[in-house]
Design a protein around this motif. Sequence first.
Motif, short mmCIF file in Angstrom:
data_model
loop_
_atom_site.label_atom_id
_atom_site.label_comp_id
_atom_site.label_asym_id
_atom_site.label_seq_id
_atom_site.Cartn_x
_atom_site.Cartn_y
_atom_site.Cartn_z
N LEU A 101 8.48 2.93 2.37
CA LEU A 101 7.08 3.32 2.62
C LEU A 101 6.99 4.23 3.84
CD1 LEU A 101 4.12 3.21 1.89
CD2 LEU A 101 3.94 1.06 3.16
N ALA A 102 7.71 3.92 4.90
CA ALA A 102 7.71 4.77 6.09
C ALA A 102 8.26 6.16 5.75
CB ALA A 102 8.52 4.13 7.21
N LYS A 103 9.33 6.20 4.96
CA LYS A 103 9.90 7.48 4.56
C LYS A 103 8.90 8.30 3.75
CE LYS A 103 14.59 5.64 4.45
NZ LYS A 103 15.71 5.26 3.58
N ALA A 104 8.23 7.65 2.80
CA ALA A 104 7.24 8.34 1.98
C ALA A 104 6.09 8.86 2.83
CB ALA A 104 6.72 7.41 0.89
N MET A 105 5.65 8.06 3.79
CA MET A 105 4.54 8.48 4.65
C MET A 105 4.93 9.70 5.48
SD MET A 105 2.14 6.53 3.71
CE MET A 105 0.91 6.93 4.92
N ARG A 106 6.18 9.77 5.91
CA ARG A 106 6.63 10.92 6.70
C ARG A 106 6.69 12.19 5.86
NH1 ARG A 106 10.83 7.56 10.47
NH2 ARG A 106 9.19 6.16 11.21
N VAL A 107 7.07 12.04 4.60
CA VAL A 107 7.06 13.21 3.72
C VAL A 107 5.61 13.64 3.46
CG1 VAL A 107 7.61 14.04 1.40
CG2 VAL A 107 9.29 12.69 2.67
N LEU A 108 4.72 12.69 3.22
CA LEU A 108 3.31 13.02 3.00
C LEU A 108 2.67 13.65 4.22
CD1 LEU A 108 2.18 9.90 0.96
CD2 LEU A 108 2.52 12.24 0.11
N LYS A 109 3.13 13.29 5.40
CA LYS A 109 2.60 13.85 6.65
C LYS A 109 2.79 15.36 6.69
CE LYS A 109 1.24 13.50 11.04
NZ LYS A 109 -0.15 13.35 11.37
N ILE A 110 3.82 15.86 6.02
CA ILE A 110 4.04 17.32 5.95
C ILE A 110 2.82 17.98 5.30
CG2 ILE A 110 5.47 19.17 5.00
CD1 ILE A 110 7.80 17.03 5.01
N GLY A 111 2.29 17.35 4.25
CA GLY A 111 1.10 17.89 3.58
C GLY A 111 -0.10 17.93 4.50
N GLU A 112 -0.26 16.89 5.30
CA GLU A 112 -1.37 16.85 6.26
C GLU A 112 -1.23 17.99 7.27
OE1 GLU A 112 -2.77 14.20 10.05
OE2 GLU A 112 -1.80 13.12 8.40
#
Length: 104
Positions: free
Chosen positions: A26-37
């Motif tokens: 979940l932390a890994k996924a959130m960090r990838v999604l943060k790129i979109g933000e």
Amino acid sequence: MDKETWELVNQLRDWLDEQSPVSGDLAKAMRVLKIGEEFGEVAEALHGAMKANPRKGASHTWEDVHKELCDVAITSLIALASLTPDAQKLFGERLQHIADRSLT
């Protein structure tokens, strides 16, 4: 990129690991999604610097665009370092691959 840059990336990744309320995949996924933000923020800054939104006018400067682009790059490197212990090597190899393909 130099060794010091990757040391800072890894320190930031470790800090996030310690501070984050989520862990593992979940932390890994959130960090990838943060790129979109972060991309959204650079897009907003670009619109503002170009006065593309008549309602807002010149809401940002080109310096804002530069800062936001740096944030995208930093966030991407931290995400990569979160996904693999070989981030520095993989990034270097990928950069060289793209350079070889494009600059020949």
